[in-house]
Design a protein around this motif. Structure first.
Motif: not given
Ligand code: ATP
Ligand code: MG
Length: 394
Positions: A186, A203, A283-284, A288, A317, A339, A341
């Motif tokens: 990201s 955010v 940052g998708e 991945q 990547k 984080d 996730c």
């Protein structure tokens, strides 16, 4: 002062109608970034000139390297636009260099200058051959390319060329909001978005106590790295704890990530409206992880109509990591703090989620209310490249 930094705009010059807008914006961005330095900045339609103090040149170059909208720049010697001065200056500059082949390239934008560019090349070439021993002309692959730009009053002579960051000046596009996690992708997405001129806010979704203050600090540090490319970035911290907990309490485990991301997108859409922003950046990267297959993206994206820009969608990547190293975010990103996730990752997240199932699962709790609550309890901090708060936490 007989040297200046001479900036070429590059891509900007293709913007016919908007050219002045872009140039003025770049000018203001440079001025803001260099306000601490003893410089004088002037501009015309094709060039910008910055005077500097020799001892500040390295610092100034470091800053200029990170300003979008600059194609190339040069450290140029200045002299009067008359034949004698130009000849003297060219010799003075070249006598300090060691080289065996050269080429002179003159550009005459001052048409009242009596000698045309071709003749000037010959005059200066002859002068160099006569006064500097053991050198010859090589028009194809010269060791030293002597550029001479004859403008109205002044002539600029330069040999070296530095690549700028390219792109468009930050602020030439309105605001977008970056979903900034502590990961590698990201921040790179944010950097690439700013390179297109986008004004960025960030955010971060956190789920304290499941995530730590160190994880938040990491995101602040990443925001600070990104703010080098603009003046400041507002970082909005969303308290995502209740939503996370509700998802994991109520929904099928393999759909938890899909639903969590649908909730993030819903919150992003609301934040966009609150802050006059036009797009979500994230940052998708296709394929991945389970939530970034095209089927996952489509189920997640369907919660909103706002544009979602994924600058690293089609990069490997390794390519993303290269950029992360270049912009100095990599070492921060690989710090171990989890984080929101990574804390709740299910054992087998669904790779090809079904829309109906996602909707059925998320309707098992009143997410609207929780989303309102999260949006209303936003914690916003303004991050600049200068401030040192949180630095001592590492
Ligand atoms: P990154 O390396 O940027 O963390 P990732 O490969 O780990 O990305 P995911 O965790 O699936 O991928 O997240 C994809 C994108 O969603 C991230 O790049 C980021 O833009 C956004 N995102 C994920 N988690 C968060 C979070 N906690 N806060 C804000 N944005 C997030
Ligand atoms: Mg991540």
């Amino acid at each position: 002062m007989d040297r200046v930094i001479l900036i070429k705009y590059g891509e900007l010059t293709t913007k016919k109608g908007n050219r002045n807008f872009f140039i003025n914006l770049l000018y203001n961005n440079i001025k803001k970034k260099l306000q601490k330095y003893d410089v004088n900045i002037s501009k015309d339609r094709s060039r910008m000139y910055i005077t500097f103090k020799n001892e500040e040149l390295n610092d100034i170059k470091n800053i200029i390297d990170k300003i979008f909208g600059i194609h190339t720049y040069h450290i140029a010697y200045i002299t009067e636009s008359n034949e004698e001065s130009i000849k003297n200056k060219v010799l003075e500059v070249l006598k300090t260099k060691t080289f065996s082949t050269f080429k002179v390239e003159t550009k005459r934008s001052n048409k009242s200058f009596p000698i045309n560019s071709m003749d000037m090349n010959n005059i200066l070439g002859g002068l160099i051959l006569k006064n500097i021993s053991n050198v010859k002309v090589d028009v194809h692959n010269p060791e030293v390319l002597v550029k001479v730009e004859i403008r109205d009053e002044k002539t600029f002579i330069y040999l070296n060329s530095y690549a700028g960051s390219g792109g468009y000046p930050v602020g030439s596009q309105p605001k977008a909001m970056l979903m900034l996690s502590g990961g590698i992708d990201s921040p790179v997405a944010g950097y690439l978005a700013m390179k297109r001129g986008i004004t960025l806010e960030a955010v971060y979704f956190e789920a304290i106590p499941h995530t730590s203050l160190e994880a938040r600090d990491k995101v602040i540090k990443l925001t600070r790295k990104l703010s080098i490319y603009t003046d400041k970035i507002n970082l909005h911290i969303v308290n995502f704890t209740k939503i996370q907990e509700a998802i994991y309490k109520n929904c099928r485990e393999d759909y938890c990530i899909t639903i969590m991301r649908r909730m993030m997108y819903r919150i992003m859409e609301k934040l966009l409206k609150m802050h006059n922003a036009y797009a979500i950046i994230n940052g998708e990267s296709i394929g991945q992880v389970a939530s970034q297959t095209l089927t996952s993206m489509s189920v997640i994206n369907s919660t909103t109509n706002v544009p979602v820009i994924r600058p690293v969608a089609c990069l490997d990547k390794l390519e993303i990591m290269d950029i992360a190293r270049k912009i100095d975010t990599y070492d921060i990103s690989i710090l171990p703090f989890e984080d929101c996730c990574t804390v709740f990752v299910p054992k087998h997240p669904v790779i090809n989620p079904k829309m109906e199932t996602a909707i059925k699962e998320e309707n098992k709790f009143n997410y609207q209310e929780l989303i309102e609550e999260a949006v209303n309890s936003l914690n916003t901090i303004t991050v600049t490249s200068e401030d040192k708060a949180f630095e001592d936490l590492l």
